[in-house]
Design an enzyme around this catalytic site. Structure first.
Site, PDB file in Angstrom:
ATOM      1  CG  ASP A   1       1.060  -8.566  -9.359  1.00 37.95           C
ATOM      2  OD1 ASP A   1       0.436  -9.643  -9.315  1.00 37.95           O
ATOM      3  OD2 ASP A   1       1.612  -8.068  -8.376  1.00 37.95           O
TER       4      ASP A   1
ATOM      5  CE  LYS B   1      -4.063  -9.787  -8.039  1.00 40.13           C
ATOM      6  NZ  LYS B   1      -3.510  -9.397  -9.333  1.00 40.13           N
TER       7      LYS B   1
ATOM      8  CG  ASP C   1     -10.550  -5.015   1.307  1.00 42.16           C
ATOM      9  OD1 ASP C   1      -9.578  -5.313   0.573  1.00 42.16           O
ATOM     10  OD2 ASP C   1     -11.603  -4.513   0.878  1.00 42.16           O
ATOM     11  N   GLY C   2      -7.692  -7.165   1.770  1.00 44.51           N
ATOM     12  CA  GLY C   2      -7.332  -8.450   1.174  1.00 44.51           C
ATOM     13  C   GLY C   2      -8.291  -8.936   0.109  1.00 44.51           C
TER      14      GLY C   2
ATOM     15  CG  ASP D   1       6.001  -4.971  -5.595  1.00 43.17           C
ATOM     16  OD1 ASP D   1       6.620  -3.979  -6.018  1.00 43.17           O
ATOM     17  OD2 ASP D   1       4.770  -4.972  -5.408  1.00 43.17           O
TER      18      ASP D   1
HETATM   19  P1  AMP Z   1       0.056  -4.404  -6.245  1.00 37.68           P
HETATM   20  O1  AMP Z   1      -0.125  -2.960  -6.506  1.00 37.68           O
HETATM   21  O2  AMP Z   1      -1.107  -5.230  -6.641  1.00 37.68           O
HETATM   22  O3  AMP Z   1       1.321  -4.945  -6.793  1.00 37.68           O
HETATM   23  O4  AMP Z   1       0.126  -4.554  -4.650  1.00 37.68           O
HETATM   24  C1  AMP Z   1       1.141  -3.981  -3.884  1.00 37.68           C
HETATM   25  C2  AMP Z   1       1.049  -4.498  -2.452  1.00 37.68           C
HETATM   26  O5  AMP Z   1      -0.180  -4.082  -1.861  1.00 37.68           O
HETATM   27  C3  AMP Z   1       1.088  -6.008  -2.325  1.00 37.68           C
HETATM   28  O6  AMP Z   1       1.795  -6.332  -1.154  1.00 37.68           O
HETATM   29  C4  AMP Z   1      -0.369  -6.370  -2.203  1.00 37.68           C
HETATM   30  O7  AMP Z   1      -0.551  -7.595  -1.552  1.00 37.68           O
HETATM   31  C5  AMP Z   1      -0.913  -5.206  -1.388  1.00 37.68           C
HETATM   32  N1  AMP Z   1      -2.346  -4.985  -1.614  1.00 37.68           N
HETATM   33  C6  AMP Z   1      -2.926  -4.514  -2.727  1.00 37.68           C
HETATM   34  N2  AMP Z   1      -4.262  -4.449  -2.592  1.00 37.68           N
HETATM   35  C7  AMP Z   1      -4.554  -4.907  -1.354  1.00 37.68           C
HETATM   36  C8  AMP Z   1      -5.766  -5.105  -0.607  1.00 37.68           C
HETATM   37  N3  AMP Z   1      -6.967  -4.815  -1.118  1.00 37.68           N
HETATM   38  N4  AMP Z   1      -5.645  -5.609   0.640  1.00 37.68           N
HETATM   39  C9  AMP Z   1      -4.454  -5.911   1.155  1.00 37.68           C
HETATM   40  N5  AMP Z   1      -3.292  -5.753   0.515  1.00 37.68           N
HETATM   41  C10 AMP Z   1      -3.326  -5.252  -0.732  1.00 37.68           C
HETATM   42 MG    MG Z   2       1.827  -6.801  -6.996  1.00 43.36          MG
END
Ligand code: AMP
Ligand code: MG
Length: 491
Positions: free
Chosen positions: A260, A111, A123-124, A250
């Site tokens: 998460d 992650k 930015d992933g 999700d």
């Molecule tokens: P989360 O709030 O962690 O459940 O993320 C919601 C969505 O946003 C998911 O599809 C994640 O992969 C995407 N996401 C969250 N942070 C990033 C990031 N820094 N770069 C790319 N995708 C992100």
């Molecule tokens: Mg998530």
């Protein structure tokens, strides 16, 4: 390179539209912050190799290990009630699956290892703070006996990430029974991809609910089992004062693990309306709303399964509704049984739940600390002198006294050995939870490159039900100026 992970990848063998092939991004200077050695051993991995430069390069995404098939999985999801047809792993990459010593197949996922085809504007990457937070809280949950994804390792990448400021970049290696979410089913439903839903449902049955296969109606059995596990999971959250913070569809695993860890928090003072997440402005995911939201999410899951539940839509809806009706009693049953255990009651008597609710009501009215109240109550069960240490937790200590008399009367009816009652209560009422202010302090120290507080916090939380006299300060709620009122996703 010899194979250090015995990967056996089944998700990557699903049809192409389930995921995208991708690779972790290179990083300049990987450095291990923490390796979870016991977990590595459970997974059949060699902790010494993982801690070596080659191992750390893998944990940082710099090197793809032999046998891995790195993919980003596709999913959709309702975020705060709004449907987003495509989300997917935007900052996570599944390296592959390993079968642990317990025979259970688990995902190994990085992650924060850089952009994927689902990253959209992101930015992933991940910053140090959220990685430390997830490490601490997920491992604390595991030690509390609550189903959860695990943290195998945390590494620094040596590369800054831009958030509100430039922050040290980090990667968490997450371990999960799988990363299939309600949103994964929604991804295919939104595309009216019935083959996709059936393939996914069959995969989930095979991997998580093999006994459903033999049921008369396997897909109904699948839905029933996901509902049951979620009801049990949310009851466990409530019984330790946990607030997930972002229960989007999700972020709900169909395997029934907590997943998460973003703006999650454990509450200090008991408050059913407690919300910590900075983005949850209307309290949708407040502490006491969690069962209702879980049911709402499960209704979304059941909608995706309609084509599999019956030939006629109206019949399928009736099946789904019947399945969903099991949630409230399952949740209540698990929650009430848990409350009884927290109060040291072995038998089921009328009035028990009222007794528990009256304590919770008094705690809420008097800002009593959730964890300490039950922990100290455990000791008071063996020795009424312990009442003194419980009542001081209440703004108005007298609010406890009348209740305590009723509780003692009820305990007396059971006639159990007081020391045995105390021990049973101490086994379910933790002394140590990951309090926000401690997590925050560990993160702030980490940002100064001091991982001592992070290490110590992990160590304390690995034995949450034991008294640790030299670590007693970790039991304490925050002082007024230490209180953390808001938590952030950190994305
Ligand atoms: P989360 O709030 O962690 O459940 O993320 C919601 C969505 O946003 C998911 O599809 C994640 O992969 C995407 N996401 C969250 N942070 C990033 C990031 N820094 N770069 C790319 N995708 C992100
Ligand atoms: Mg998530």
């Amino acid at each position: 390179m010899t194979a250090h992970f015995r990967f056996d990848n089944t998700y990557a063998a699903l049809p192409d539209r389930f995921f995208r092939r991708t690779s972790p991004s290179d990083v300049p200077a990987p450095r291990l912050m923490r390796l979870n050695r016991p977990l590595a051993a459970e997974l059949g991995l060699d902790p010494d190799w993982l801690a070596s430069p080659d191992g750390v390069a893998v944990l940082a995404g710099k090197q793809v290990p032999e046998g891995a098939i790195p993919i980003a999985t596709a999913y959709a999801g309702h975020q705060f009630g709004h449907f987003v047809p495509q989300l997917g792993d935007g900052r996570a990459i599944l390296l592959g699956e390993v079968v642990g010593r317990d025979g259970v197949r688990r995902d190994i996922q990085l992650k924060g290892s850089g952009r994927t085809p689902f990253s959209r504007q992101g930015d992933g990457k991940a910053a140090l703070g959220p990685v430390l937070r997830e490490f601490v809280v997920s491992e604390a949950m595991a030690a509390l006996g609550i189903p959860t994804t695990r943290a195998l390792a945390a590494v620094l990448t040596g590369e800054p990430v831009r958030r509100e400021a430039l922050l040290p970049g980090a990667v968490l290696t997450r371990v999960a029974k799988s990363h299939i979410r309600i949103g994964t089913f929604q991804f295919f439903a939104a595309r009216e991809d019935r083959d996709g839903i059936r393939t996914l449902a069959d995969y989930v049955i095979g991997r998580h609910y093999p006994d459903a296969q033999a049921a008369e109606a396997p897909y109904r059995a699948l839905l029933d089992r996901v509902i049951a596990r979620q009801a049990d999971l949310v009851a466990r959250w409530l019984l330790v004062g946990f607030i997930h913070g972002v229960m989007n569809t999700d972020n709900m695993s169909v395997a029934g693990e907590t997943i998460d860890y973003g703006p999650c928090a454990f509450m200090d003072a008991y408050d059913p309306a407690a919300v910590f997440s900075s983005i949850d402005q209307h309290g949708r995911y407040a502490y006491a709303n969690q069962p209702r939201i879980a049911l709402w999410n499960l209704a979304r899951l059941s909608e995706t399964l309609l084509p599999l539940l019956a030939a006629e839509e109206s019949a399928a809806i009736a099946v789904a509704e019947e399945a969903l009706r099991a949630f409230p009693p399952q949740f209540e049953g698990a929650f009430q049984a848990g409350l009884r255990r927290k109060l040291g009651l072995a038998a089921e008597r009328e009035g028990d739940i009222e007794l528990a609710q009256d304590l919770l009501g008094a705690m809420a009215a008097n800002q009593a600390d959730f964890t300490l109240t039950f922990r100290r109550l455990s000791d008071a069960a063996a020795d009424p002198a312990g009442d003194l240490r419980v009542r001081t937790l209440f703004a108005d200590p007298a609010a406890y006294d009348g209740w305590a008399a009723r509780w003692r009367g009820r305990l007396g009816e059971e006639g159990r050995d007081p020391a045995a009652v105390r021990d049973a209560m101490r086994a379910v009422n933790p002394a140590f939870i990951p309090r926000n202010h401690r997590i925050e302090a560990a993160i702030q120290a980490g940002l100064r490159d001091d991982f001592g507080p992070f290490e110590e916090l992990i160590s304390v939380l690995s034995r949450p039900f034991e008294d640790q006299p030299d670590r007693a300060a970790y039991m304490e709620p925050p002082l007024p100026d230490e209180r953390v009122r808001q938590t952030f996703c950190g994305t």
